[in-house]
Design a protein around this motif. Structure first.
Motif, PDB file in Angstrom:
ATOM      1  N   GLY A 220       0.590  -1.011  -0.114  1.00  0.00           N
ATOM      2  CA  GLY A 220       0.142  -0.107  -0.097  1.00  0.00           C
ATOM      3  C   GLY A 220       0.881   1.235   0.007  1.00  0.00           C
ATOM      4  O   GLY A 220       2.122   1.156  -0.158  1.00  0.00           O
ATOM      5  N   PHE A 221       0.187   2.455   0.003  1.00  0.00           N
ATOM      6  CA  PHE A 221       0.827   3.880  -0.144  1.00  0.00           C
ATOM      7  C   PHE A 221       0.005   4.881   0.179  1.00  0.00           C
ATOM      8  O   PHE A 221      -1.223   4.633  -0.384  1.00  0.00           O
ATOM      9  CB  PHE A 221       1.797   4.134  -1.553  1.00  0.00           C
ATOM     10  CG  PHE A 221       2.517   5.151  -1.254  1.00  0.00           C
ATOM     11  CD1 PHE A 221       3.797   5.271  -0.843  1.00  0.00           C
ATOM     12  CD2 PHE A 221       2.028   6.526  -1.656  1.00  0.00           C
ATOM     13  CE1 PHE A 221       4.466   6.260  -0.672  1.00  0.00           C
ATOM     14  CE2 PHE A 221       2.686   7.836  -1.556  1.00  0.00           C
ATOM     15  CZ  PHE A 221       3.980   7.755  -1.018  1.00  0.00           C
ATOM     16  N   LYS A 222       0.485   5.809   0.994  1.00  0.00           N
ATOM     17  CA  LYS A 222      -0.353   6.809   1.272  1.00  0.00           C
ATOM     18  C   LYS A 222       0.979   7.994   1.551  1.00  0.00           C
ATOM     19  O   LYS A 222       2.075   7.638   1.923  1.00  0.00           O
ATOM     20  CB  LYS A 222      -1.364   6.848   2.641  1.00  0.00           C
ATOM     21  CG  LYS A 222      -0.641   6.504   3.685  1.00  0.00           C
ATOM     22  CD  LYS A 222      -1.825   6.301   4.838  1.00  0.00           C
ATOM     23  CE  LYS A 222      -1.086   5.858   6.195  1.00  0.00           C
ATOM     24  NZ  LYS A 222      -0.475   4.556   6.277  1.00  0.00           N
ATOM     25  N   PRO A 223       0.378   9.270   1.335  1.00  0.00           N
ATOM     26  CA  PRO A 223       1.484  10.341   1.278  1.00  0.00           C
ATOM     27  C   PRO A 223       2.362  10.424   2.759  1.00  0.00           C
ATOM     28  O   PRO A 223       3.373  10.590   2.563  1.00  0.00           O
ATOM     29  CB  PRO A 223       0.722  11.729   0.882  1.00  0.00           C
ATOM     30  CG  PRO A 223      -0.343  11.288   0.080  1.00  0.00           C
ATOM     31  CD  PRO A 223      -0.655   9.996   0.642  1.00  0.00           C
ATOM     32  N   ALA A 224       1.362  10.088   3.654  1.00  0.00           N
ATOM     33  CA  ALA A 224       2.362  10.126   4.910  1.00  0.00           C
ATOM     34  C   ALA A 224       3.488   9.075   5.036  1.00  0.00           C
ATOM     35  O   ALA A 224       4.105   9.256   6.142  1.00  0.00           O
ATOM     36  CB  ALA A 224       1.160   9.964   6.237  1.00  0.00           C
ATOM     37  N   ASP A 225       3.481   8.081   4.203  1.00  0.00           N
ATOM     38  CA  ASP A 225       4.318   7.046   4.218  1.00  0.00           C
ATOM     39  C   ASP A 225       5.931   7.573   3.894  1.00  0.00           C
ATOM     40  O   ASP A 225       6.664   6.841   4.080  1.00  0.00           O
ATOM     41  CB  ASP A 225       4.069   5.827   3.462  1.00  0.00           C
ATOM     42  CG  ASP A 225       2.734   5.028   3.787  1.00  0.00           C
ATOM     43  OD1 ASP A 225       2.440   5.088   4.737  1.00  0.00           O
ATOM     44  OD2 ASP A 225       2.061   4.381   2.897  1.00  0.00           O
ATOM     45  N   ILE A 226       5.728   8.623   3.223  1.00  0.00           N
ATOM     46  CA  ILE A 226       7.271   9.215   2.888  1.00  0.00           C
ATOM     47  C   ILE A 226       8.166   9.589   3.635  1.00  0.00           C
ATOM     48  O   ILE A 226       9.560   9.311   3.596  1.00  0.00           O
ATOM     49  CB  ILE A 226       7.129  10.105   1.313  1.00  0.00           C
ATOM     50  CG1 ILE A 226       8.088   9.981   0.347  1.00  0.00           C
ATOM     51  CG2 ILE A 226       6.779  11.560   1.994  1.00  0.00           C
ATOM     52  CD1 ILE A 226       7.927   9.035  -0.358  1.00  0.00           C
ATOM     53  N   GLU A 227       7.646  10.265   4.796  1.00  0.00           N
ATOM     54  CA  GLU A 227       8.491  10.776   5.917  1.00  0.00           C
ATOM     55  C   GLU A 227       9.154   9.545   6.589  1.00  0.00           C
ATOM     56  O   GLU A 227      10.332   9.473   6.654  1.00  0.00           O
ATOM     57  CB  GLU A 227       7.790  11.630   6.574  1.00  0.00           C
ATOM     58  CG  GLU A 227       7.570  12.921   6.124  1.00  0.00           C
ATOM     59  CD  GLU A 227       8.779  13.632   5.580  1.00  0.00           C
ATOM     60  OE1 GLU A 227       9.968  13.710   6.115  1.00  0.00           O
ATOM     61  OE2 GLU A 227       8.584  14.365   4.590  1.00  0.00           O
ATOM     62  N   PRO A 228       8.499   8.589   7.046  1.00  0.00           N
ATOM     63  CA  PRO A 228       9.158   7.494   7.626  1.00  0.00           C
ATOM     64  C   PRO A 228      10.043   6.629   6.496  1.00  0.00           C
ATOM     65  O   PRO A 228      11.106   6.159   7.050  1.00  0.00           O
ATOM     66  CB  PRO A 228       8.099   6.591   8.233  1.00  0.00           C
ATOM     67  CG  PRO A 228       6.877   7.398   8.234  1.00  0.00           C
ATOM     68  CD  PRO A 228       7.003   8.414   7.156  1.00  0.00           C
ATOM     69  N   LEU A 229       9.916   6.576   5.510  1.00  0.00           N
ATOM     70  CA  LEU A 229      10.712   5.917   4.404  1.00  0.00           C
ATOM     71  C   LEU A 229      11.773   6.510   4.223  1.00  0.00           C
ATOM     72  O   LEU A 229      12.921   5.951   4.279  1.00  0.00           O
ATOM     73  CB  LEU A 229       9.874   5.967   2.925  1.00  0.00           C
ATOM     74  CG  LEU A 229      10.667   5.228   1.795  1.00  0.00           C
ATOM     75  CD1 LEU A 229      11.096   3.807   2.196  1.00  0.00           C
ATOM     76  CD2 LEU A 229       9.916   5.537   0.624  1.00  0.00           C
ATOM     77  N   ARG A 230      11.979   8.002   4.371  1.00  0.00           N
ATOM     78  CA  ARG A 230      12.922   8.778   3.999  1.00  0.00           C
ATOM     79  C   ARG A 230      14.073   8.374   4.988  1.00  0.00           C
ATOM     80  O   ARG A 230      15.318   8.234   5.253  1.00  0.00           O
ATOM     81  CB  ARG A 230      12.854  10.231   4.148  1.00  0.00           C
ATOM     82  CG  ARG A 230      14.010  11.216   4.188  1.00  0.00           C
ATOM     83  CD  ARG A 230      13.700  12.771   4.197  1.00  0.00           C
ATOM     84  NE  ARG A 230      13.111  13.303   3.149  1.00  0.00           N
ATOM     85  CZ  ARG A 230      11.838  13.576   2.780  1.00  0.00           C
ATOM     86  NH1 ARG A 230      10.763  13.386   3.755  1.00  0.00           N
ATOM     87  NH2 ARG A 230      11.393  13.932   1.587  1.00  0.00           N
ATOM     88  N   ALA A 231      13.318   8.658   6.682  1.00  0.00           N
ATOM     89  CA  ALA A 231      14.172   8.266   7.478  1.00  0.00           C
ATOM     90  C   ALA A 231      14.708   6.767   7.663  1.00  0.00           C
ATOM     91  O   ALA A 231      15.977   6.707   7.968  1.00  0.00           O
ATOM     92  CB  ALA A 231      13.118   8.299   9.067  1.00  0.00           C
ATOM     93  N   ALA A 232      14.051   5.749   7.221  1.00  0.00           N
ATOM     94  CA  ALA A 232      14.484   4.380   7.149  1.00  0.00           C
ATOM     95  C   ALA A 232      15.809   4.465   5.936  1.00  0.00           C
ATOM     96  O   ALA A 232      16.891   3.662   6.363  1.00  0.00           O
ATOM     97  CB  ALA A 232      13.477   3.434   6.495  1.00  0.00           C
ATOM     98  N   VAL A 233      15.566   5.179   4.811  1.00  0.00           N
ATOM     99  CA  VAL A 233      16.719   5.256   3.752  1.00  0.00           C
ATOM    100  C   VAL A 233      17.772   5.692   4.377  1.00  0.00           C
ATOM    101  O   VAL A 233      18.969   5.310   4.183  1.00  0.00           O
ATOM    102  CB  VAL A 233      16.220   5.839   2.614  1.00  0.00           C
ATOM    103  CG1 VAL A 233      17.179   6.280   1.631  1.00  0.00           C
ATOM    104  CG2 VAL A 233      15.075   4.992   1.972  1.00  0.00           C
TER     105      VAL A 233
END
Length: 192
Positions: A163-176
């Motif tokens: 799945g994906f929602k716009p709020a996912d991008i910040e935690p993804l950035r932190a994980a990367v």
């Protein structure tokens, strides 16, 4: 639950990979923040592949990105959340830079023309591949669309996400960024 048990009891050679992937997914479900905020300990090597680019040209393999953190994104033109995820992933890649991080997308439409029409509306600058025989979704045991896997610089799956929602991008950035910090020099593990 019966589906999960059936998957675990699948082919013997895949049992440990499937079990570990399910564990990654279940850890994310059990944590209130989901898999986007907690990286799993590296335990499962990402299944390798070599696929042609959707736009044509030479095949691209996962192996050629070893030394970089890779966000492997499975998508299709009929996937509603993909209309948001592809442009946001493109912006994230541009922000972080592709010297240490790469997004690799695998289109799962029936015909390449469907994916190409989608990309005409939502263009991206990262590699977009096409899997005509649909082997990679089987190898990665996809459960929905879009599905993605964050792979560390050594080739281990560290996060699985459906799945994906716009709020996912910040935690993804932190994980990367966390994974990049653990292996700051691209290609340091492999001499060419």
């Amino acid at each position: 639950m019966k589906q999960i048990q059936a998957m675990i009891q699948g082919k013997p050679c895949r049992r440990s990979v499937m079990r570990a992937m399910l564990e990654l997914l279940l850890v994310g479900v059990l944590l209130a923040g989901g898999p986007r905020t907690t990286l799993a300990e590296a335990s499962v090597m990402a299944p390798m592949f070599s696929l042609p680019a959707l736009q044509g040209g030479e095949a691209v393999s996962l192996e050629q990105f070893r030394g970089k953190v890779v966000y492997l994104d499975f998508w299709a033109s009929w996937c509603g959340p993909c209309r948001q995820s592809l442009p946001m992933l493109d912006a994230l890649r541009a922000e972080i830079g592709n010297d240490r991080f790469e997004v690799v997308a695998i289109n799962l439409d029936e015909k390449p023309e469907q994916g190409l029409a989608f990309l005409a509306q939502f263009p991206v600058r990262y590699p977009v591949l096409f899997d005509a025989p649909k082997q990679t979704p089987r190898d990665y045991q996809l459960q929905g669309m879009p599905s993605a896997f964050l792979i560390d610089a050594q080739g281990y799956i560290r996060l699985a996400h459906t799945g994906f929602k716009p709020a996912d991008i910040e935690p993804l950035r932190a994980a990367v960024l966390q994974l990049i910090a653990t292996h700051p020099t691209p290609g340091a593990q492999h001499a060419n």
